[in-house]
Write a protein that holds these residues in place. Sequence first.
Motif, PDB file in Angstrom:
ATOM      1  N   PRO A  24      30.572  40.025  48.801  1.00  0.00           N
ATOM      2  CA  PRO A  24      31.347  41.255  48.592  1.00  0.00           C
ATOM      3  C   PRO A  24      32.775  41.180  49.132  1.00  0.00           C
ATOM      4  CG  PRO A  24      29.498  41.626  50.098  1.00  0.00           C
ATOM      5  CD  PRO A  24      29.367  40.233  49.581  1.00  0.00           C
ATOM      6  N   GLU A  25      33.017  40.345  50.133  1.00  0.00           N
ATOM      7  CA  GLU A  25      34.371  40.240  50.674  1.00  0.00           C
ATOM      8  C   GLU A  25      35.331  39.577  49.687  1.00  0.00           C
ATOM      9  OE1 GLU A  25      31.870  36.986  52.680  1.00  0.00           O
ATOM     10  OE2 GLU A  25      31.574  38.957  51.848  1.00  0.00           O
ATOM     11  N   THR A  26      34.822  38.769  48.775  1.00  0.00           N
ATOM     12  CA  THR A  26      35.674  38.230  47.718  1.00  0.00           C
ATOM     13  C   THR A  26      35.608  39.091  46.462  1.00  0.00           C
ATOM     14  OG1 THR A  26      33.961  36.694  46.953  1.00  0.00           O
ATOM     15  CG2 THR A  26      35.541  35.854  48.579  1.00  0.00           C
ATOM     16  N   ALA A  27      34.521  39.829  46.315  1.00  0.00           N
ATOM     17  CA  ALA A  27      34.371  40.701  45.140  1.00  0.00           C
ATOM     18  C   ALA A  27      35.465  41.759  45.089  1.00  0.00           C
ATOM     19  CB  ALA A  27      32.997  41.373  45.144  1.00  0.00           C
ATOM     20  N   GLY A  28      35.793  42.340  46.227  1.00  0.00           N
ATOM     21  CA  GLY A  28      36.813  43.392  46.260  1.00  0.00           C
ATOM     22  C   GLY A  28      38.132  42.949  45.650  1.00  0.00           C
ATOM     23  N   PRO A  29      38.730  41.880  46.165  1.00  0.00           N
ATOM     24  CA  PRO A  29      40.007  41.435  45.589  1.00  0.00           C
ATOM     25  C   PRO A  29      39.890  40.989  44.127  1.00  0.00           C
ATOM     26  CG  PRO A  29      39.674  40.448  47.757  1.00  0.00           C
ATOM     27  CD  PRO A  29      38.406  41.155  47.400  1.00  0.00           C
ATOM     28  N   LEU A  30      38.788  40.325  43.767  1.00  0.00           N
ATOM     29  CA  LEU A  30      38.628  39.896  42.371  1.00  0.00           C
ATOM     30  C   LEU A  30      38.524  41.096  41.434  1.00  0.00           C
ATOM     31  CD1 LEU A  30      36.180  36.882  42.804  1.00  0.00           C
ATOM     32  CD2 LEU A  30      38.610  36.798  42.187  1.00  0.00           C
ATOM     33  N   ASN A  31      37.771  42.105  41.835  1.00  0.00           N
ATOM     34  CA  ASN A  31      37.657  43.313  41.012  1.00  0.00           C
ATOM     35  C   ASN A  31      38.962  44.087  40.966  1.00  0.00           C
ATOM     36  OD1 ASN A  31      34.999  43.014  40.115  1.00  0.00           O
ATOM     37  ND2 ASN A  31      34.168  43.966  41.952  1.00  0.00           N
ATOM     38  N   GLN A  32      39.670  44.145  42.081  1.00  0.00           N
ATOM     39  CA  GLN A  32      40.965  44.832  42.088  1.00  0.00           C
ATOM     40  C   GLN A  32      41.957  44.142  41.165  1.00  0.00           C
ATOM     41  OE1 GLN A  32      41.817  44.870  46.296  1.00  0.00           O
ATOM     42  NE2 GLN A  32      40.804  46.836  46.602  1.00  0.00           N
ATOM     43  N   LEU A  33      41.949  42.814  41.162  1.00  0.00           N
ATOM     44  CA  LEU A  33      42.833  42.080  40.262  1.00  0.00           C
ATOM     45  C   LEU A  33      42.496  42.412  38.808  1.00  0.00           C
ATOM     46  CD1 LEU A  33      45.065  40.004  39.731  1.00  0.00           C
ATOM     47  CD2 LEU A  33      43.304  38.210  39.892  1.00  0.00           C
ATOM     48  N   ALA A  34      41.219  42.403  38.469  1.00  0.00           N
ATOM     49  CA  ALA A  34      40.812  42.749  37.100  1.00  0.00           C
ATOM     50  C   ALA A  34      41.242  44.167  36.754  1.00  0.00           C
ATOM     51  CB  ALA A  34      39.303  42.581  36.929  1.00  0.00           C
ATOM     52  N   ASP A  35      41.089  45.108  37.679  1.00  0.00           N
ATOM     53  CA  ASP A  35      41.504  46.488  37.421  1.00  0.00           C
ATOM     54  C   ASP A  35      43.006  46.586  37.154  1.00  0.00           C
ATOM     55  OD1 ASP A  35      39.345  48.282  37.280  1.00  0.00           O
ATOM     56  OD2 ASP A  35      39.206  48.455  39.463  1.00  0.00           O
ATOM     57  N   VAL A  36      43.805  45.920  37.974  1.00  0.00           N
ATOM     58  CA  VAL A  36      45.257  45.968  37.791  1.00  0.00           C
ATOM     59  C   VAL A  36      45.646  45.335  36.456  1.00  0.00           C
ATOM     60  CG1 VAL A  36      47.455  45.046  38.652  1.00  0.00           C
ATOM     61  CG2 VAL A  36      45.823  46.059  40.245  1.00  0.00           C
ATOM     62  N   LEU A  37      45.106  44.157  36.178  1.00  0.00           N
ATOM     63  CA  LEU A  37      45.496  43.436  34.963  1.00  0.00           C
ATOM     64  C   LEU A  37      45.013  44.110  33.683  1.00  0.00           C
ATOM     65  CD1 LEU A  37      44.848  39.731  36.014  1.00  0.00           C
ATOM     66  CD2 LEU A  37      47.047  40.908  35.796  1.00  0.00           C
ATOM     67  N   LEU A  38      43.789  44.631  33.699  1.00  0.00           N
ATOM     68  CA  LEU A  38      43.183  45.104  32.464  1.00  0.00           C
ATOM     69  C   LEU A  38      43.183  46.618  32.302  1.00  0.00           C
ATOM     70  CD1 LEU A  38      40.160  42.633  32.407  1.00  0.00           C
ATOM     71  CD2 LEU A  38      42.385  42.399  31.283  1.00  0.00           C
ATOM     72  N   ARG A  39      43.416  47.346  33.398  1.00  0.00           N
ATOM     73  CA  ARG A  39      43.345  48.802  33.319  1.00  0.00           C
ATOM     74  C   ARG A  39      44.561  49.508  33.893  1.00  0.00           C
ATOM     75  NH1 ARG A  39      38.704  51.157  32.381  1.00  0.00           N
ATOM     76  NH2 ARG A  39      39.064  52.800  33.904  1.00  0.00           N
ATOM     77  N   GLY A  40      45.402  48.796  34.610  1.00  0.00           N
ATOM     78  CA  GLY A  40      46.570  49.414  35.228  1.00  0.00           C
ATOM     79  C   GLY A  40      47.603  49.815  34.199  1.00  0.00           C
ATOM     80  N   PRO A  41      48.678  50.468  34.655  1.00  0.00           N
ATOM     81  CA  PRO A  41      49.739  50.874  33.740  1.00  0.00           C
ATOM     82  C   PRO A  41      50.314  49.667  32.992  1.00  0.00           C
ATOM     83  CG  PRO A  41      50.056  51.856  35.911  1.00  0.00           C
ATOM     84  CD  PRO A  41      48.949  50.854  36.047  1.00  0.00           C
ATOM     85  N   SER A  42      50.488  49.830  31.698  1.00  0.00           N
ATOM     86  CA  SER A  42      51.011  48.744  30.866  1.00  0.00           C
ATOM     87  C   SER A  42      51.392  49.297  29.505  1.00  0.00           C
ATOM     88  CB  SER A  42      49.948  47.660  30.688  1.00  0.00           C
ATOM     89  OG  SER A  42      50.418  46.630  29.831  1.00  0.00           O
TER      90      SER A  42
END
Length: 183
Positions: A24-42
């Motif tokens: 889970p300690e690596t899951a957080g940053p990996l999921n956050q990266l996916a959220d920013v790239l695929l769901r963030g403002p664009s």
Amino acid sequence: MAHIDLGVDETLLPGITGPLRFRPETAGPLNQLADVLLRGPSTLSRGERELIAAHVSGLNECTFCHNSHAAFAAAQLDEGMAVVTQVRTDLATAAISPKLRALLRIAEAVQKSGREVTPAHIEAARAEGATDVEIHDTVLIAAAFCMYNRYVDGLGTLAPEDPAAYAASAQHIVDHGYSVPRG
């Protein structure tokens, strides 16, 4: 069965979900990266960005990631799975915008090697109206999905054969994103 004991039932947590639960300690940053790239403002839609992820994952032959992101793209594109299949089958004739086609060509180059991206790729995308931010984000999505694909396949995780498994996850991603755990 995964190459290591992930401590989960892979039939319930296939693909990347098992390794994310395992660490889970690596899951957080990996999921956050996916959220920013695929769901963030664009200026690229969520569906278009998921299509880039699916396309790179398909080129990398990562069954779990390709099928997942194909389903996620289809759920967010008006043309649904038909356009995802067209891109996978023949990018040159797929019913997508010229700008998206040019960005997908950049993603294809990144999938081979970052050094494969040429000034001609960039100029072709700009000629179709792509912004520097869209080019940047395409390169980063492609690079990130090469990493995610290798993570999933490097651990030998399970990839369900039933397309319904991916469609079920799609609604969760559309509604909640990547940072809210499933199941």
